[in-house]
Motif scaffolding. Structure first.
Motif, PDB file in Angstrom:
ATOM      1  N   GLU A 275      -8.513 -27.630  -0.775  1.00  0.00           N
ATOM      2  CA  GLU A 275      -9.681 -26.878  -0.305  1.00  0.00           C
ATOM      3  C   GLU A 275     -10.094 -27.273   1.105  1.00  0.00           C
ATOM      4  O   GLU A 275     -10.804 -26.536   1.776  1.00  0.00           O
ATOM      5  CB  GLU A 275     -10.850 -27.104  -1.283  1.00  0.00           C
ATOM      6  CG  GLU A 275     -10.577 -26.535  -2.674  1.00  0.00           C
ATOM      7  CD  GLU A 275     -11.659 -26.912  -3.666  1.00  0.00           C
ATOM      8  OE1 GLU A 275     -12.547 -27.736  -3.301  1.00  0.00           O
ATOM      9  OE2 GLU A 275     -11.637 -26.401  -4.801  1.00  0.00           O
ATOM     10  N   ASN A 276      -9.658 -28.449   1.560  1.00  0.00           N
ATOM     11  CA  ASN A 276     -10.002 -28.907   2.902  1.00  0.00           C
ATOM     12  C   ASN A 276      -8.949 -29.876   3.401  1.00  0.00           C
ATOM     13  O   ASN A 276      -8.086 -30.330   2.631  1.00  0.00           O
ATOM     14  CB  ASN A 276     -11.398 -29.540   2.925  1.00  0.00           C
ATOM     15  CG  ASN A 276     -11.530 -30.680   1.916  1.00  0.00           C
ATOM     16  OD1 ASN A 276     -10.893 -31.724   2.064  1.00  0.00           O
ATOM     17  ND2 ASN A 276     -12.340 -30.462   0.873  1.00  0.00           N
ATOM     18  N   THR A 277      -9.027 -30.224   4.670  1.00  0.00           N
ATOM     19  CA  THR A 277      -8.005 -31.066   5.284  1.00  0.00           C
ATOM     20  C   THR A 277      -7.980 -32.464   4.671  1.00  0.00           C
ATOM     21  O   THR A 277      -6.910 -33.022   4.397  1.00  0.00           O
ATOM     22  CB  THR A 277      -8.250 -31.171   6.804  1.00  0.00           C
ATOM     23  OG1 THR A 277      -8.294 -29.862   7.361  1.00  0.00           O
ATOM     24  CG2 THR A 277      -7.149 -31.972   7.479  1.00  0.00           C
ATOM     25  N   TRP A 278      -9.152 -33.052   4.461  1.00  0.00           N
ATOM     26  CA  TRP A 278      -9.211 -34.412   3.927  1.00  0.00           C
ATOM     27  C   TRP A 278      -8.571 -34.495   2.553  1.00  0.00           C
ATOM     28  O   TRP A 278      -7.780 -35.417   2.273  1.00  0.00           O
ATOM     29  CB  TRP A 278     -10.654 -34.894   3.874  1.00  0.00           C
ATOM     30  CG  TRP A 278     -10.816 -36.299   3.373  1.00  0.00           C
ATOM     31  CD1 TRP A 278     -11.324 -36.691   2.178  1.00  0.00           C
ATOM     32  CD2 TRP A 278     -10.433 -37.497   4.056  1.00  0.00           C
ATOM     33  NE1 TRP A 278     -11.296 -38.057   2.059  1.00  0.00           N
ATOM     34  CE2 TRP A 278     -10.749 -38.582   3.203  1.00  0.00           C
ATOM     35  CE3 TRP A 278      -9.856 -37.767   5.293  1.00  0.00           C
ATOM     36  CZ2 TRP A 278     -10.516 -39.906   3.547  1.00  0.00           C
ATOM     37  CZ3 TRP A 278      -9.620 -39.090   5.651  1.00  0.00           C
ATOM     38  CH2 TRP A 278      -9.953 -40.137   4.785  1.00  0.00           C
ATOM     39  N   ALA A 279      -8.887 -33.532   1.705  1.00  0.00           N
ATOM     40  CA  ALA A 279      -8.309 -33.537   0.359  1.00  0.00           C
ATOM     41  C   ALA A 279      -6.787 -33.376   0.429  1.00  0.00           C
ATOM     42  O   ALA A 279      -6.046 -34.029  -0.323  1.00  0.00           O
ATOM     43  CB  ALA A 279      -8.916 -32.417  -0.479  1.00  0.00           C
ATOM     44  N   ALA A 280      -6.312 -32.526   1.326  1.00  0.00           N
ATOM     45  CA  ALA A 280      -4.864 -32.334   1.469  1.00  0.00           C
ATOM     46  C   ALA A 280      -4.184 -33.626   1.909  1.00  0.00           C
ATOM     47  O   ALA A 280      -3.128 -34.014   1.388  1.00  0.00           O
ATOM     48  CB  ALA A 280      -4.585 -31.216   2.461  1.00  0.00           C
ATOM     49  N   MET A 281      -4.798 -34.330   2.859  1.00  0.00           N
ATOM     50  CA  MET A 281      -4.210 -35.573   3.352  1.00  0.00           C
ATOM     51  C   MET A 281      -4.227 -36.664   2.271  1.00  0.00           C
ATOM     52  O   MET A 281      -3.255 -37.401   2.108  1.00  0.00           O
ATOM     53  CB  MET A 281      -4.957 -36.036   4.602  1.00  0.00           C
ATOM     54  CG  MET A 281      -4.759 -35.126   5.802  1.00  0.00           C
ATOM     55  SD  MET A 281      -5.864 -35.517   7.200  1.00  0.00           S
ATOM     56  CE  MET A 281      -5.323 -37.185   7.611  1.00  0.00           C
ATOM     57  N   LYS A 282      -5.355 -36.774   1.530  1.00  0.00           N
ATOM     58  CA  LYS A 282      -5.432 -37.774   0.472  1.00  0.00           C
ATOM     59  C   LYS A 282      -4.464 -37.432  -0.661  1.00  0.00           C
ATOM     60  O   LYS A 282      -3.869 -38.329  -1.272  1.00  0.00           O
ATOM     61  CB  LYS A 282      -6.857 -37.870  -0.061  1.00  0.00           C
ATOM     62  CG  LYS A 282      -7.894 -38.329   0.964  1.00  0.00           C
ATOM     63  CD  LYS A 282      -7.532 -39.641   1.623  1.00  0.00           C
ATOM     64  CE  LYS A 282      -7.684 -40.822   0.682  1.00  0.00           C
ATOM     65  NZ  LYS A 282      -7.430 -42.125   1.356  1.00  0.00           N
ATOM     66  N   GLY A 283      -4.299 -36.139  -0.915  1.00  0.00           N
ATOM     67  CA  GLY A 283      -3.335 -35.724  -1.924  1.00  0.00           C
ATOM     68  C   GLY A 283      -1.915 -36.093  -1.524  1.00  0.00           C
ATOM     69  O   GLY A 283      -1.109 -36.533  -2.361  1.00  0.00           O
ATOM     70  N   ARG A 284      -1.603 -35.928  -0.248  1.00  0.00           N
ATOM     71  CA  ARG A 284      -0.263 -36.299   0.209  1.00  0.00           C
ATOM     72  C   ARG A 284      -0.040 -37.801   0.076  1.00  0.00           C
ATOM     73  O   ARG A 284       1.060 -38.246  -0.257  1.00  0.00           O
ATOM     74  CB  ARG A 284      -0.055 -35.850   1.655  1.00  0.00           C
ATOM     75  CG  ARG A 284       1.344 -36.136   2.166  1.00  0.00           C
ATOM     76  CD  ARG A 284       1.601 -35.536   3.534  1.00  0.00           C
ATOM     77  NE  ARG A 284       0.740 -36.059   4.574  1.00  0.00           N
ATOM     78  CZ  ARG A 284       0.856 -35.746   5.869  1.00  0.00           C
ATOM     79  NH1 ARG A 284       1.783 -34.885   6.261  1.00  0.00           N
ATOM     80  NH2 ARG A 284       0.022 -36.263   6.749  1.00  0.00           N
ATOM     81  N   GLU A 285      -1.078 -38.591   0.360  1.00  0.00           N
ATOM     82  CA  GLU A 285      -0.952 -40.049   0.198  1.00  0.00           C
ATOM     83  C   GLU A 285      -0.637 -40.426  -1.252  1.00  0.00           C
ATOM     84  O   GLU A 285       0.093 -41.386  -1.511  1.00  0.00           O
ATOM     85  CB  GLU A 285      -2.245 -40.734   0.637  1.00  0.00           C
ATOM     86  CG  GLU A 285      -2.511 -40.689   2.128  1.00  0.00           C
ATOM     87  CD  GLU A 285      -3.842 -41.328   2.491  1.00  0.00           C
ATOM     88  OE1 GLU A 285      -4.451 -41.983   1.600  1.00  0.00           O
ATOM     89  OE2 GLU A 285      -4.285 -41.175   3.646  1.00  0.00           O
ATOM     90  N   ALA A 286      -1.158 -39.648  -2.196  1.00  0.00           N
ATOM     91  CA  ALA A 286      -0.945 -39.952  -3.621  1.00  0.00           C
ATOM     92  C   ALA A 286       0.369 -39.386  -4.144  1.00  0.00           C
ATOM     93  O   ALA A 286       0.809 -39.741  -5.242  1.00  0.00           O
ATOM     94  CB  ALA A 286      -2.116 -39.397  -4.450  1.00  0.00           C
ATOM     95  N   LEU A 287       1.001 -38.546  -3.388  1.00  0.00           N
ATOM     96  CA  LEU A 287       2.235 -37.881  -3.813  1.00  0.00           C
ATOM     97  C   LEU A 287       3.399 -38.876  -3.837  1.00  0.00           C
ATOM     98  O   LEU A 287       3.521 -39.734  -2.963  1.00  0.00           O
ATOM     99  CB  LEU A 287       2.551 -36.736  -2.838  1.00  0.00           C
ATOM    100  CG  LEU A 287       3.798 -35.886  -3.087  1.00  0.00           C
ATOM    101  CD1 LEU A 287       3.639 -35.068  -4.360  1.00  0.00           C
ATOM    102  CD2 LEU A 287       4.043 -34.967  -1.885  1.00  0.00           C
ATOM    103  N   THR A 288       4.246 -38.748  -4.839  1.00  0.00           N
ATOM    104  CA  THR A 288       5.461 -39.563  -4.923  1.00  0.00           C
ATOM    105  C   THR A 288       6.670 -38.665  -4.724  1.00  0.00           C
ATOM    106  O   THR A 288       6.852 -37.694  -5.472  1.00  0.00           O
ATOM    107  CB  THR A 288       5.564 -40.266  -6.288  1.00  0.00           C
ATOM    108  OG1 THR A 288       4.422 -41.116  -6.473  1.00  0.00           O
ATOM    109  CG2 THR A 288       6.839 -41.103  -6.360  1.00  0.00           C
ATOM    110  N   VAL A 289       7.471 -38.980  -3.710  1.00  0.00           N
ATOM    111  CA  VAL A 289       8.671 -38.193  -3.433  1.00  0.00           C
ATOM    112  C   VAL A 289       9.879 -39.120  -3.407  1.00  0.00           C
ATOM    113  O   VAL A 289       9.860 -40.184  -2.782  1.00  0.00           O
ATOM    114  CB  VAL A 289       8.574 -37.455  -2.076  1.00  0.00           C
ATOM    115  CG1 VAL A 289       9.814 -36.587  -1.849  1.00  0.00           C
ATOM    116  CG2 VAL A 289       7.315 -36.617  -1.986  1.00  0.00           C
ATOM    117  N   ASP A 290      10.928 -38.717  -4.109  1.00  0.00           N
ATOM    118  CA  ASP A 290      12.202 -39.431  -4.088  1.00  0.00           C
ATOM    119  C   ASP A 290      13.119 -38.656  -3.149  1.00  0.00           C
ATOM    120  O   ASP A 290      13.418 -37.480  -3.390  1.00  0.00           O
ATOM    121  CB  ASP A 290      12.789 -39.506  -5.503  1.00  0.00           C
ATOM    122  CG  ASP A 290      14.037 -40.386  -5.564  1.00  0.00           C
ATOM    123  OD1 ASP A 290      14.296 -41.094  -4.563  1.00  0.00           O
ATOM    124  OD2 ASP A 290      14.749 -40.327  -6.586  1.00  0.00           O
TER     125      ASP A 290
END
Length: 732
Positions: A275-290
């Motif tokens: 919904e906003n830039t901050w949430a997108a950035m924090k979501g990416r920090e929590a994302l796990t990618v192999d």
């Protein structure tokens, strides 16, 4: 040579030549580009209706000009407005400029033969000079004809000035009041443009730049400012190594972040939509990618440099060959040998990459810095599954481009459309790259190494010049390769060397195309960023070894090129070349042509400690002379030369982008250092009067400053800086 070809394994959307041509054909584009092309102005044939193509006049008298070129701060909107205003007789306060797109016939870049729309190669004014003056003259004629018809008087009795039509009878009307009737007038069969002695705004020192007020008060909108109802914001997790791909990812923690709406895979990574830039950035920090790194580039800058230097011991592709350079060097009285190293450079524009995409019915709308709109329209149409005519591009002003927004695989446009499509087009999506994304995301000025050997005869004349270069070719492996690469040689790698104007009878230049997995792109003034440095510092060294004054040597070598001589003589005169310098101060001179514009520069430096040059220095003043053809906006020319000097000076003093084990080391302005304000010298620019068509000034100020400073340092120390940036070996 251990240089593997990993370029095509980079995980990103890469349109094939056939895919690109099919899409381009749908937009009426037939690409036959040779970058940069700058010959005679292409003819357009029949003029389009100016009210359809270039000029819109509202009832309130606002004149909106649709620009064929994108404004990234270089001021082309103002230049184009000047051309229209001159012939239209519109008032400055009535003018508004917006980006036009979607019609190659109207907006094709004439410096590229008119076959594609794009902004680059400092070609905007060259392409626009006739086109927009004619549009203004046609619109004015149609307005006057409409007034004459309405008032029942001969058109020759109508006058037009500052947006008002008048007749001796006392009748008058604003352009806005007569615009609808004018649009119904037949297109005049011919139109006469003003002669130069009639110009009032072209060449004027007082015709104020249109966007200065908006920008200085913070009211100018950029892509980052776009807000649409229900819009979501996305950021993308890109691979940490170039060439890596997504193997798998776990979005559970990312989706648990408040405000995150979705997590979707796209061709270049994984997008987190929120919904906003901050949430997108924090979501990416929590994302796990192999990540699958089996095809990734894992070499660092040191390894690449070592391999480049080894490769230069072998012959390359011949870019220029006249006379017998080898024989001249073999029989020379003195031989100068030098190896130069140039690092990767980031564009580092103030506004990082961004774009907005929304599906409106059956029309895909995209807001962004559309530097190559025909290409972006074709590629995004393929992704969205619509025809190119159903892609509407909103051309936004951009907070710095320097070449980064003209991308052959349309990276940011691909990402935003793929993301919006992946969430089912349920909302408009703004995709943002952070500063760190932008710095680590690739598309750099290529790493280059030059090896030069110059032989001098007993009189100090050049007997032979052998020049080898190695670096990544920007256009090899792109959809433009078949159009812009000849005999394996990308002109952007060798420009400034193979076409030197210096009279060197025995001259050979070769280039080796290094194949690495680091994505590269044109960077402000492209190949001239390294070729001018090598050529101009070597010419100075030839003068020093041969006991010649560097200005006198250049005069001899340019005796058959009066345009270049005029610039050289002007800058030497204005800088008072040859005058005694105060203790601890030195100067260097340079002359270089790029994009059809010749620039001369004299850089004055002051040593921090006259007794110890290693203690550092400051560039105190730069005197420039420039021949860019007709000067449309003199103040803007000076501003661009000043900006180019600052941009180029920062790059040679501090800037370098390095890799360690394939990972980019720099992430923001704290580790990648652009010029600081206290380092900016006084810049004095002198414009050579000319009646030739305008060339460009957005880039030609960049190549001259580095070698001018290097030559000043060499005057102080007797040594030429050959490994850039200066901060690696010289106190700055």
């Amino acid at each position: 040579m251990k240089i593997s070809n990993l370029g095509h394994q980079v995980s990103r959307f890469q349109p094939s030549r056939r895919q690109f041509l099919v899409g381009a054909a749908a937009t009426g584009v037939g690409f036959k580009l040779a970058f940069p092309a700058r010959k005679a102005l292409a003819t357009e044939g029949t003029d389009p209706d100016p009210f359809d193509a270039y000029i819109q006049i509202a009832p309130d008298n606002t004149v909106t000009i649709l620009s064929a070129h994108m404004d990234m701060g270089q001021g082309c909107y103002h230049g184009i407005a000047t051309l229209v205003a001159e012939e239209l007789e519109a008032d400055w306060g009535q003018l508004v400029v917006e980006g036009g797109a979607g019609n190659t016939k109207y907006y094709g870049n004439l410096a590229w033969g008119g076959v594609a729309q794009g902004t680059g190669g400092s070609s905007a004014m060259f392409s626009s000079f006739d086109r927009y003056r004619r549009a203004g003259a046609l619109a004015r004629t149609m307005l006057m004809n409409a007034a004459a018809e309405s008032w029942g008087v001969p058109a020759v009795e109508i006058t037009a000035a500052k947006g008002v039509l008048s007749h001796a009878s006392g009748k008058s009307a604003t352009y806005g009041e007569m615009a609808e009737a004018a649009a119904q007038q037949p297109l005049p069969a011919e139109v006469t443009l003003k002669s130069r002695d009639q110009w009032q705004v072209i060449g004027s020192e007082t015709f104020r730049r249109l966007d200065s007020g908006m920008k200085s008060t913070g009211r100018q909108d950029f892509t980052i400012d776009v807000k649409l109802p229900g819009m979501l914001t996305a950021v993308i997790a890109h691979p940490p190594l170039f060439g890596a791909k997504v193997k798998s990812f776990d979005a559970s923690a990312a989706k648990a972040v408040k405000g995150v709406v979705d997590v979707v895979q796209v061709s270049r990574g994984v997008a987190v939509v929120a919904e906003n830039t901050w949430a997108a950035m924090k979501g990416r920090e929590a994302l796990t990618v192999d990540w699958d790194e089996s095809g990734a580039e894992k070499r660092g800058s040191a390894e690449l440099l070592a391999e480049y230097k080894a490769a230069l011991e072998k012959p390359g592709l011949v870019a220029a060959n006249r006379g017998d350079a080898a024989a001249g060097i073999a029989g020379a009285s003195k031989v100068i040998e030098a190896t130069y190293e140039f690092p990767y450079l980031a564009h580092a524009g103030l506004e990082p990459l961004d774009a907005v995409a929304a599906m409106n019915g059956d029309t895909l709308e995209i807001w962004g810095g559309h530097q190559m709109p025909d290409l972006y329209q074709a590629v995004t149409a393929q992704i969205a599954g619509v025809t190119p005519d159903k892609v509407k591009l909103h051309v936004m002003k951009t907070g710095g481009g320097f070449g980064r927004r003209a991308v052959t695989d349309a990276d940011i446009m691909v990402e935003v459309v793929e993301t919006a499509k992946a969430i089912g087009w349920k909302a408009p999506v703004k995709l943002l790259w952070t500063r760190e994304d932008d710095m680590k995301g690739g598309r750099y000025r290529p790493l280059f190494v030059h090896k030069v050997k110059v032989g001098l005869d007993a009189a100090g004349n050049i007997a032979g010049w052998d020049h080898r270069m190695i670096g990544q070719a920007i256009l090899v492996g792109t959809p433009f390769e078949s159009f812009a690469v000849k005999d394996g040689i990308d002109g952007t790698s060798v420009e400034g060397v193979n076409d030197t104007k210096y009279a060197i009878p025995a001259f050979r230049a070769e280039v080796t195309n290094a194949q690495t997995g680091v994505p590269v792109l044109w960077w402000r003034s492209v190949g001239h960023t390294h070729t001018a440095y090598v050529m101009e510092t070597m010419i100075d060294e030839v003068a020093r070894v041969g006991g010649r004054d560097p200005v006198e040597l250049r005069r001899d070598l340019l005796k058959d090129h009066p345009k270049h001589l005029a610039v050289l003589n002007l800058v030497a005169e204005k800088a008072n070349w040859g005058a005694a310098m105060p203790e601890g101060t030195y100067r260097g001179i340079v002359l270089h042509e790029s994009f059809g514009t010749v620039v001369g520069a004299v850089a004055d430096i002051k040593l921090n400690d006259p007794a110890n040059p290693a203690a550092g220095f400051k560039v105190t003043k730069v005197t420039c002379a420039v021949d860019c053809g007709t000067a449309i906006n003199p103040d803007q020319i000076r501003a661009q030369i000043e900006g180019g000097v600052g941009f180029g000076l920062g790059s040679v003093l501090h800037e370098e982008l390095t890799l360690t084990n394939g990972l980019v080391d720099q992430a923001n302005y704290d580790s990648y250092l652009p010029l600081r304000i206290e380092e900016m010298p006084v810049v004095e620019t002198h414009i050579v009067p000319s009646e030739n068509p305008p060339t460009g000034v957005g880039e030609p100020g960049v190549p001259v400053i580095g070698p001018a400073v290097a030559n000043a340092l060499a005057a102080a120390t007797g040594q030429t800086v050959r490994i850039l940036p200066f901060s690696k070996g010289v106190g700055v």
